[in-house]
Motif scaffolding. Sequence first.
Motif, PDB file in Angstrom:
ATOM      1  N   ASP A  34      21.789 -33.201  -7.577  1.00 30.91           N
ATOM      2  CA  ASP A  34      21.076 -33.559  -8.807  1.00 30.91           C
ATOM      3  C   ASP A  34      21.019 -35.060  -9.059  1.00 30.91           C
ATOM      4  OD1 ASP A  34      20.848 -30.838  -9.299  1.00 30.91           O
ATOM      5  OD2 ASP A  34      22.652 -30.763 -10.547  1.00 30.91           O
ATOM      6  N   GLY A  35      21.835 -35.839  -8.360  1.00 29.88           N
ATOM      7  CA  GLY A  35      21.966 -37.248  -8.675  1.00 29.88           C
ATOM      8  C   GLY A  35      20.722 -38.063  -8.391  1.00 29.88           C
ATOM      9  N   ILE A  36      20.635 -39.184  -9.065  1.00 25.06           N
ATOM     10  CA  ILE A  36      19.505 -40.087  -8.882  1.00 25.06           C
ATOM     11  C   ILE A  36      19.475 -40.571  -7.429  1.00 25.06           C
ATOM     12  CG2 ILE A  36      20.761 -42.190  -9.533  1.00 25.06           C
ATOM     13  CD1 ILE A  36      18.221 -43.019 -11.134  1.00 25.06           C
ATOM     14  N   TYR A  37      18.280 -40.695  -6.899  1.00 25.14           N
ATOM     15  CA  TYR A  37      17.996 -41.143  -5.529  1.00 25.14           C
ATOM     16  C   TYR A  37      18.202 -40.047  -4.478  1.00 25.14           C
ATOM     17  CZ  TYR A  37      18.447 -45.660  -7.906  1.00 25.14           C
ATOM     18  OH  TYR A  37      18.339 -46.701  -8.791  1.00 25.14           O
ATOM     19  N   THR A  38      18.641 -38.856  -4.865  1.00 25.64           N
ATOM     20  CA  THR A  38      18.732 -37.771  -3.892  1.00 25.64           C
ATOM     21  C   THR A  38      17.373 -37.090  -3.780  1.00 25.64           C
ATOM     22  OG1 THR A  38      19.419 -36.143  -5.542  1.00 25.64           O
ATOM     23  CG2 THR A  38      21.159 -37.384  -4.407  1.00 25.64           C
ATOM     24  N   ALA A  39      17.172 -36.352  -2.689  1.00 27.13           N
ATOM     25  CA  ALA A  39      15.861 -35.744  -2.425  1.00 27.13           C
ATOM     26  C   ALA A  39      15.471 -34.717  -3.479  1.00 27.13           C
ATOM     27  CB  ALA A  39      15.860 -35.100  -1.039  1.00 27.13           C
TER      28      ALA A  39
ATOM     29  N   VAL B  83      26.387 -31.432 -15.627  1.00 25.96           N
ATOM     30  CA  VAL B  83      25.341 -31.793 -14.667  1.00 25.96           C
ATOM     31  C   VAL B  83      25.554 -33.262 -14.329  1.00 25.96           C
ATOM     32  CG1 VAL B  83      22.867 -32.124 -14.323  1.00 25.96           C
ATOM     33  CG2 VAL B  83      23.696 -30.102 -15.548  1.00 25.96           C
ATOM     34  N   TRP B  84      25.659 -33.549 -13.040  1.00 24.49           N
ATOM     35  CA  TRP B  84      25.947 -34.921 -12.626  1.00 24.49           C
ATOM     36  C   TRP B  84      24.684 -35.583 -12.079  1.00 24.49           C
ATOM     37  CZ3 TRP B  84      30.050 -36.143 -14.938  1.00 24.49           C
ATOM     38  CH2 TRP B  84      31.129 -35.281 -15.034  1.00 24.49           C
ATOM     39  N   THR B  85      24.315 -36.702 -12.683  1.00 22.56           N
ATOM     40  CA  THR B  85      23.095 -37.408 -12.285  1.00 22.56           C
ATOM     41  C   THR B  85      23.386 -38.771 -11.663  1.00 22.56           C
ATOM     42  OG1 THR B  85      22.806 -38.500 -14.436  1.00 22.56           O
ATOM     43  CG2 THR B  85      21.875 -36.291 -14.200  1.00 22.56           C
ATOM     44  N   TYR B  86      24.663 -39.080 -11.463  1.00 23.63           N
ATOM     45  CA  TYR B  86      25.031 -40.411 -10.986  1.00 23.63           C
ATOM     46  C   TYR B  86      24.810 -40.574  -9.486  1.00 23.63           C
ATOM     47  CZ  TYR B  86      29.404 -38.096  -9.520  1.00 23.63           C
ATOM     48  OH  TYR B  86      30.330 -37.264  -8.929  1.00 23.63           O
ATOM     49  N   THR B  87      24.919 -41.801  -9.036  1.00 26.10           N
ATOM     50  CA  THR B  87      24.948 -42.125  -7.612  1.00 26.10           C
ATOM     51  C   THR B  87      26.281 -42.802  -7.320  1.00 26.10           C
ATOM     52  OG1 THR B  87      23.735 -43.181  -5.803  1.00 26.10           O
ATOM     53  CG2 THR B  87      23.859 -44.397  -7.876  1.00 26.10           C
TER      54      THR B  87
ATOM     55  N   PRO C 162      17.796 -28.808 -13.180  1.00 25.34           N
ATOM     56  CA  PRO C 162      18.456 -29.446 -12.035  1.00 25.34           C
ATOM     57  C   PRO C 162      18.510 -28.471 -10.862  1.00 25.34           C
ATOM     58  CG  PRO C 162      19.715 -29.763 -14.065  1.00 25.34           C
ATOM     59  CD  PRO C 162      18.632 -28.775 -14.389  1.00 25.34           C
ATOM     60  N   ALA C 163      18.468 -28.984  -9.675  1.00 24.71           N
ATOM     61  CA  ALA C 163      18.464 -28.109  -8.498  1.00 24.71           C
ATOM     62  C   ALA C 163      19.687 -27.210  -8.466  1.00 24.71           C
ATOM     63  CB  ALA C 163      18.377 -28.948  -7.232  1.00 24.71           C
ATOM     64  N   THR C 164      20.818 -27.674  -8.994  1.00 21.89           N
ATOM     65  CA  THR C 164      22.018 -26.834  -9.030  1.00 21.89           C
ATOM     66  C   THR C 164      21.879 -25.679 -10.004  1.00 21.89           C
ATOM     67  OG1 THR C 164      23.001 -28.299 -10.699  1.00 21.89           O
ATOM     68  CG2 THR C 164      23.583 -28.699  -8.370  1.00 21.89           C
TER      69      THR C 164
ATOM     70  N   PRO D 194      12.680 -30.072  -8.368  1.00 25.35           N
ATOM     71  CA  PRO D 194      12.434 -30.239  -9.806  1.00 25.35           C
ATOM     72  C   PRO D 194      11.599 -31.472 -10.102  1.00 25.35           C
ATOM     73  CG  PRO D 194      14.684 -30.845  -9.250  1.00 25.35           C
ATOM     74  CD  PRO D 194      14.083 -30.251  -8.015  1.00 25.35           C
ATOM     75  N   SER D 195      11.013 -31.491 -11.276  1.00 30.46           N
ATOM     76  CA  SER D 195      10.180 -32.602 -11.711  1.00 30.46           C
ATOM     77  C   SER D 195      10.397 -32.790 -13.210  1.00 30.46           C
ATOM     78  CB  SER D 195       8.712 -32.305 -11.395  1.00 30.46           C
ATOM     79  OG  SER D 195       7.906 -33.439 -11.648  1.00 30.46           O
ATOM     80  N   CYS D 196       9.499 -33.540 -13.868  1.00 28.08           N
ATOM     81  CA  CYS D 196       9.564 -33.711 -15.333  1.00 28.08           C
ATOM     82  C   CYS D 196      10.881 -34.347 -15.769  1.00 28.08           C
ATOM     83  CB  CYS D 196       9.361 -32.383 -16.055  1.00 28.08           C
ATOM     84  SG  CYS D 196       7.869 -31.501 -15.630  1.00 28.08           S
ATOM     85  N   PHE D 197      11.159 -35.551 -15.313  1.00 24.70           N
ATOM     86  CA  PHE D 197      12.408 -36.223 -15.648  1.00 24.70           C
ATOM     87  C   PHE D 197      12.201 -37.144 -16.854  1.00 24.70           C
ATOM     88  CE2 PHE D 197      12.302 -35.899 -10.878  1.00 24.70           C
ATOM     89  CZ  PHE D 197      13.122 -34.783 -10.797  1.00 24.70           C
ATOM     90  N   PRO D 198      12.945 -36.950 -17.944  1.00 24.67           N
ATOM     91  CA  PRO D 198      12.770 -37.779 -19.144  1.00 24.67           C
ATOM     92  C   PRO D 198      13.019 -39.261 -18.855  1.00 24.67           C
ATOM     93  CG  PRO D 198      14.007 -35.802 -19.675  1.00 24.67           C
ATOM     94  CD  PRO D 198      13.883 -35.840 -18.166  1.00 24.67           C
ATOM     95  N   LEU D 199      12.225 -40.079 -19.509  1.00 24.47           N
ATOM     96  CA  LEU D 199      12.338 -41.529 -19.379  1.00 24.47           C
ATOM     97  C   LEU D 199      13.320 -42.084 -20.409  1.00 24.47           C
ATOM     98  CD1 LEU D 199       8.531 -42.112 -18.938  1.00 24.47           C
ATOM     99  CD2 LEU D 199      10.241 -42.820 -17.246  1.00 24.47           C
ATOM    100  N   GLN D 200      13.816 -43.272 -20.140  1.00 25.95           N
ATOM    101  CA  GLN D 200      14.745 -43.916 -21.063  1.00 25.95           C
ATOM    102  C   GLN D 200      14.093 -44.166 -22.412  1.00 25.95           C
ATOM    103  OE1 GLN D 200      17.997 -44.458 -20.090  1.00 25.95           O
ATOM    104  NE2 GLN D 200      18.378 -44.866 -22.266  1.00 25.95           N
TER     105      GLN D 200
END
Length: 617
Positions: free
Chosen positions: A439-444, A416-420, A341-343, A352-358
């Motif tokens: 780190d949240g979804i939809y952020t740059a 680590v917070w990934t929410y919006t 995570p960027a933090t 960052p990249s490589c985000f796990p899928l559901q």
Amino acid sequence: MKKTILVYKNISAGCLSLMIGSGSRLMFTAMLIAGLSACRKSGFLDQKKLSQIDENTVFTDSLNSWNYVNSRYSNLSYSWEPNRWGRGGVDAASDEVQSANAPTEQETYWAGGAINPSNVTAEIWTITWQQVRAVNIFLKNQLRIPMTANTKKLLEGQMRFLRAWYYATMLKTYGGFPLIGNTIFSDGDAIDLPRNTYEECLNYIISECDAAASLLPVDFVAATGNPADYGRATKGAALALKARLLLYAASPLVNVSRGDDPARLVSLGNTDPNRWKLAADAAQAVINLGQYTLFRRVTPFFYNQFLNGLTAATPNSEAVFSFLPATTTQNNMIRETLANPATRGTRYQSTPSCFPLQELVDAFGMANGKAIDDPASGYPGTGNNMYLNRDPRFYATITYNGGLRFLNGKATDQPVWTYTGDIPSSPTNDASISGARTDGIYTATGTSTGYFAYKMLANNVANGGVELNRPRILIRYAEVLLNAAEANNEFSGPSSQIYTWLKDIRDRAGIAAGTDGMYGMKASMTQAEMRTFLQRERQVELALEEHRFWDVRRWKTAPQVLNQDLHGMEITRASNGSYSYRTIVVRKNVFRDNMYFFPIPQAELTKAPSMKQNPGY
């Protein structure tokens, strides 16, 4: 210690491959090689300074000859590294992770079904021939190396194994390729060779594995008495590579007759169940060495095995074959740089990249060993408790909303917070509270799936930290056990031995044995049930280790697994602190039948018209 890098003239590397230039001539391009290990007291992948030496100088000097062999290890992890195609690699071309890469990256071509001979990477093709030519040059000169016969044997064993390793990557990628034996082509040679059949290439690599195994020791350090030799190829590595190859050959993808493959370039021409027996016996040969056990030295065992095994004094009992980087450089923090995570970024961190899928998240069962779709698992479904009491391997592989990770300036790991949605505004400089802004979804700079990868990542490098000279474990004992289990099940069905292997794997993972001692497994599974179970177990145990991309192909489940929408988890925080959850489509993945194998790069077909393209391209 004085260090050098060797530039070998006319003997090692560049294209030095079956890459024919204009006028059907072989093209040579000089390549800088890490010469490695100024003296045998250092690790054999320590770098050195520049010097210019030719072929005669290399092979009439014992130290230079050792260095030449050492150089062949340099590309070992070229198909395994997560940055091989940009920032996602084969993981992002399967149902494991989503990459943040641009539309022109390789994994995007694969995920969108747009791969073709003109846009496919030629990396594997090029590197393979570079390394094969270098090995052949060694074999041509080995008799004149001023060493004892036993030392020459150790060098030859390594070189033949390494040639088999590079060829094995070629085989699973393209199918059959031109077999050149020990031939060394020179500038001016016209090369237009046809591809050999899949079976011919398989048999050649297997024979090289057997030859290497006969030359190599089970324990290299014990054989030489030199701790610096830790990490070299061994008998176990050669036998394990053979077992993996035979498992692939027994699998439905190639253990078949194909009407669109009359030359048998990507198939074996018939279906023979005895190929499973060959694979089972090959895996058993590795087990019978008695050299390997599942890693249980530093807790948590599953997580720590990927960060341990740096020296002969602290070996990793599970690492059948691993590559230890030569230097402490940015590449030794590459996984953190790509996935943190960027933090928690490293000193090299960008986006960052490589985000796990559901789909990967849902593959992990519960702590009781039951799959989440099993009513007995206790899985609560989507909601605040969906990440509680999961298979312990989940927490070593995935960082989820609220998952704990090291944060600079904090005495304990922080969420680590990934929410919006509603994000606390104060204090904005405290990532443990306001990290969703980054780190949240939809952020740059945040996740696109609601998750970050954690497997193989050190937890103490946020915003700096020490360099990580960690091993890249390319074959580990858990894979060998899973290979043995799959091959035995396909040949003769479930057995008590298969259950014993699986219990060992699940016990090490930290799954509860349960009152029945079955670690969540159903007793007396049918062959089909065991097949499904083993496929899920490989997906979880070997996640993000360059297996899933190839597994769904060799099983021929890719059309179902990959030709569909792939998902993430959108978590929205309300002003009162409550969360709502929504599964979202991250990408519309496409799989076409021709994508079981890579296309031969068009530039190579142009140079060598006798080579035929793979079916469907």
